[in-house]
Motif scaffolding. Structure first.
Motif, PDB file in Angstrom:
ATOM      1  N   GLU A   1       0.667  -1.175   0.133  1.00  0.00           N
ATOM      2  CA  GLU A   1      -0.048   0.103  -0.044  1.00  0.00           C
ATOM      3  C   GLU A   1       0.772   1.412  -0.301  1.00  0.00           C
ATOM      4  OE1 GLU A   1      -2.681  -0.326   3.462  1.00  0.00           O
ATOM      5  OE2 GLU A   1      -3.690  -1.970   2.579  1.00  0.00           O
ATOM      6  N   HIS A   2       1.989   1.151   0.662  1.00  0.00           N
ATOM      7  CA  HIS A   2       2.820   2.392   0.618  1.00  0.00           C
ATOM      8  C   HIS A   2       4.048   2.464  -0.002  1.00  0.00           C
ATOM      9  CE1 HIS A   2       0.162   2.114   4.102  1.00  0.00           C
ATOM     10  NE2 HIS A   2       0.135   3.768   4.073  1.00  0.00           N
ATOM     11  N   TYR A   3       4.257   1.565  -1.055  1.00  0.00           N
ATOM     12  CA  TYR A   3       5.551   1.540  -1.713  1.00  0.00           C
ATOM     13  C   TYR A   3       6.051   2.605  -2.236  1.00  0.00           C
ATOM     14  CZ  TYR A   3       2.658   1.173  -5.994  1.00  0.00           C
ATOM     15  OH  TYR A   3       1.859   1.630  -7.009  1.00  0.00           O
ATOM     16  N   ALA A   4       5.111   3.755  -2.767  1.00  0.00           N
ATOM     17  CA  ALA A   4       5.393   4.889  -3.222  1.00  0.00           C
ATOM     18  C   ALA A   4       5.978   5.703  -2.208  1.00  0.00           C
ATOM     19  CB  ALA A   4       4.033   5.496  -3.889  1.00  0.00           C
ATOM     20  N   ASP A   5       6.245   5.758  -1.123  1.00  0.00           N
ATOM     21  CA  ASP A   5       6.551   6.597  -0.004  1.00  0.00           C
ATOM     22  C   ASP A   5       7.994   6.308  -0.122  1.00  0.00           C
ATOM     23  OD1 ASP A   5       7.521   7.885   1.980  1.00  0.00           O
ATOM     24  OD2 ASP A   5       6.362   7.085   3.612  1.00  0.00           O
TER      25      ASP A   5
ATOM     26  N   ILE B   1       8.409  -5.353  -5.158  1.00  0.00           N
ATOM     27  CA  ILE B   1       7.097  -4.528  -5.366  1.00  0.00           C
ATOM     28  C   ILE B   1       7.592  -3.429  -5.961  1.00  0.00           C
ATOM     29  CG2 ILE B   1       5.257  -3.266  -4.342  1.00  0.00           C
ATOM     30  CD1 ILE B   1       5.876  -5.188  -1.734  1.00  0.00           C
ATOM     31  N   ARG B   2       8.477  -2.701  -5.833  1.00  0.00           N
ATOM     32  CA  ARG B   2       8.631  -1.293  -6.659  1.00  0.00           C
ATOM     33  C   ARG B   2       8.750  -1.376  -8.028  1.00  0.00           C
ATOM     34  NH1 ARG B   2      11.585   1.804  -1.712  1.00  0.00           N
ATOM     35  NH2 ARG B   2       9.875   3.008  -0.926  1.00  0.00           N
TER      36      ARG B   2
ATOM     37  N   ALA C   1       9.967   6.753 -11.569  1.00  0.00           N
ATOM     38  CA  ALA C   1      10.879   6.757 -10.267  1.00  0.00           C
ATOM     39  C   ALA C   1      10.132   7.095  -8.967  1.00  0.00           C
ATOM     40  CB  ALA C   1      12.237   7.176 -10.497  1.00  0.00           C
ATOM     41  N   LEU C   2       9.477   8.302  -9.064  1.00  0.00           N
ATOM     42  CA  LEU C   2       9.032   8.925  -8.129  1.00  0.00           C
ATOM     43  C   LEU C   2       7.747   8.076  -7.585  1.00  0.00           C
ATOM     44  CD1 LEU C   2       9.182  12.765  -9.096  1.00  0.00           C
ATOM     45  CD2 LEU C   2      10.364  11.722  -7.117  1.00  0.00           C
TER      46      LEU C   2
ATOM     47  N   VAL D   1       6.912   5.228  -7.847  1.00  0.00           N
ATOM     48  CA  VAL D   1       7.434   3.610  -7.207  1.00  0.00           C
ATOM     49  C   VAL D   1       8.088   3.892  -5.835  1.00  0.00           C
ATOM     50  CG1 VAL D   1       6.865   2.551  -9.292  1.00  0.00           C
ATOM     51  CG2 VAL D   1       9.183   3.148  -8.661  1.00  0.00           C
ATOM     52  N   GLY D   2       8.363   4.925  -5.491  1.00  0.00           N
ATOM     53  CA  GLY D   2       8.981   5.505  -4.309  1.00  0.00           C
ATOM     54  C   GLY D   2      10.429   5.754  -4.397  1.00  0.00           C
ATOM     55  N   TYR D   3      11.202   5.993  -5.429  1.00  0.00           N
ATOM     56  CA  TYR D   3      12.397   6.496  -5.867  1.00  0.00           C
ATOM     57  C   TYR D   3      12.762   8.040  -5.844  1.00  0.00           C
ATOM     58  CZ  TYR D   3      13.630   1.370  -5.943  1.00  0.00           C
ATOM     59  OH  TYR D   3      13.720   0.039  -5.819  1.00  0.00           O
ATOM     60  N   SER D   4      13.389   8.519  -4.976  1.00  0.00           N
ATOM     61  CA  SER D   4      13.515   9.949  -5.310  1.00  0.00           C
ATOM     62  C   SER D   4      14.724  10.341  -6.156  1.00  0.00           C
ATOM     63  CB  SER D   4      13.536  10.745  -3.938  1.00  0.00           C
ATOM     64  OG  SER D   4      14.731  10.101  -3.066  1.00  0.00           O
TER      65      SER D   4
END
Length: 503
Positions: free
Chosen positions: A406-410, A448-449, A468-469, A471-474
């Motif tokens: 649920e929170h992989y994008a963080d 998951i990402r 990238a953003l 799926v949680g990669y800055s």
């Protein structure tokens, strides 16, 4: 039942005390006697009594000398001094060597029993306190080991700068600084040859990656020494066939340890499969062993039918150019399932593994409906077996997985946040997750990402940095490197190939 041993040079006293009470009904076992300290010592060492009753004045070795020796040899044994001498010097010496009780003769049975019962309670209380202290010490040691294990895993996964790694290693009393490093990862099937233990302990930093994989960071201050140590390990592994291992290249900086670790991990991953690749290139293009193992590890029963439907659809298309593709597909599928079953840390699946291997020889499957039925039954049984083997930690792990999905994008999603959701310490949860799942939390989150990134690459026209953003990669550069390391393709290559397949 407390054991009591008696030492007295007067046989009448020994006989009187031995027969003065019902020992067993009062919770005691009269385990022996001796006429002096010298003769008593070997018998006491043999019997290991809880209480020793000794006369103070005896020939050869008196009670005080015997007590001094027992204080060192059996520190938890209680000592009762019996004496007909009430001089102050005897009592003072008895106190100095911490005699438990000092009683004057004659001592009747009632008084002796009172003293013994008092000491029995004291023994029980002290044992309970020692057990509690040992339990606390064991927990402290376990927590320290978990913390060290997590630090070393994070170090190998590139989570520390050189300065922070050295600081943290010093806190944990890990001697990290050296001139050269190499990482070795071993998946033990058999006991290693003793040769590996000949390497000095100060040259090896060891930790468990999961239940089966042990990681060794070998370090030395000269290239010649570390080369020799590597050769020792190779010889040990060669002499114990069946072990899967990987070895990175030698590095001369702490910041390069993750590179050596990734090299070792890649070798282990590649060596795990014990079947050679099939000679039909069409199968590899759509049957992905890694993805099948991921499904065996985390898939649910309700997902089996859609999975089989997708594979069969692709198989039907390939079968037009390969007449024996059903049989080869069957071999590849059952090899992957067998490989997964062997990785489970339980012997109860041995019979099932044998059954699967026998089915592999079955050549009667010639069409997609037969193969679909076979795959469905096998996958259902494997997932049921997997779930049966899950420990009490299974609900915690499932909850954490759902949270990560649920929170992989963080991009700030951390081990601490995940551990807070399941209400356990980060070090402990990281340990049980790796042990139960065969991969670290970071590896699972990365999977998951990357899977979500694949989906976005195929279904949208968004730029790489935008995906990238999402799926949680800055850091898009880091995302691209991670994507290529896992898929062996750049994002552009993956998108082009996937669209070509769809077309």
């Amino acid at each position: 039942m407390k054991k009591v041993f008696l030492v007295d040079d007067e046989i009448e006293v020994r006989e009187g005390i031995r027969h003065c009470m019902d020992w067993e009904n009062n919770g005691f076992l009269f385990c022996g006697d001796a006429p002096d300290g010298e003769m008593a010592l070997p018998l006491i060492e043999q019997e290991q009594p809880d209480i020793v009753i000794t006369d103070i004045k005896m020939p050869f070795m008196d009670g005080l000398e015997l007590s001094r020796i027992l204080r060192n040899k059996l520190p938890y044994t209680k000592i009762i001094i019996l004496s007909g001498h009430d001089e102050f010097e005897y009592a003072r010496e008895a106190l100095r060597i911490q005699i438990t009780e000092y009683c004057l003769k004659p001592l009747n049975a009632t008084d002796l029993l009172d003293v013994l019962l008092k000491l029995s309670k004291q023994i029980d209380l002290e044992k309970k306190e020692r057990d509690k202290l040992n339990e606390l010490q064991n927990k402290a040691t376990e927590n320290e080991n978990l913390t060290k294990n997590q630090f070393l895993l994070d170090l190998c996964e590139g989570m520390y700068s050189t300065t922070n790694a050295i600081k943290e290693a010093d806190k944990l009393n890990i001697q990290l600084i050296a001139s050269y490093y190499v990482v070795v990862m071993i998946e033990l099937q058999q006991k290693l040859h003793p040769l590996i233990h000949s390497i000095p302990s100060f040259s090896i930093i060891q930790f468990q990656r999961n239940g089966k994989e042990t990681v060794y960071i070998i370090k030395a201050n000269s290239k010649q020494i570390i080369t020799k140590q590597i050769q020792h390990i190779k010889e040990a592994l060669k002499s114990s066939s069946g072990n899967i291992f990987g070895m990175g290249t030698v590095k001369d900086r702490i910041q390069d340890i993750p590179t050596s670790y990734q090299e070792a991990y890649a070798q282990v991953h590649n060596n795990r499969s014990f079947y050679a690749p099939l000679p039909i290139t069409g199968i590899q293009s759509f049957f992905n062993r890694t993805e099948m193992k991921q499904f065996l590890s985390y898939g649910q029963t309700e997902e089996i039918t859609p999975l089989c439907r997708g594979l069969i659809k692709e198989l039907n298309r390939k079968s037009e150019s390969h007449s024996f593709i059903y049989y080869y597909f069957l071999m590849e599928f059952t090899a992957t399932v067998t490989d997964y079953l062997k990785s489970l840390s339980n012997n109860s699946n041995d019979h099932f593994v044998s059954s699967i291997q026998q089915i592999e020889l079955n050549q009667s499957i010639h069409d997609s409906s037969q193969l679909a039925s076979y795959m469905t039954s096998i996958l259902t049984e494997v997932i049921q077996l997997r779930n049966q083997l899950k420990s009490k930690n299974y609900p915690l792990i499932q909850k954490a997985k759902e949270f990560m999905k649920e929170h992989y994008a963080d991009s700030q999603l951390s081990l601490q946040k995940i551990a807070d959701v399941v209400n356990v310490s980060p070090a402990y949860f990281s340990h049980i997750f790796s042990q139960e799942e065969g991969q670290t939390i970071k590896e699972y989150l990365t999977f998951i990402r990357i899977e979500k990134a694949k989906e976005l690459l195929i279904t949208t026209n968004e730029k790489t940095y935008e995906i990238a953003l999402k799926v949680g990669y800055s850091d898009s550069h880091y995302f691209c490197n991670m994507f290529k390391r896992i898929t062996t393709m750049t994002t552009r290559e993956f998108k082009r190939q996937s669209l070509m397949k769809l077309n």
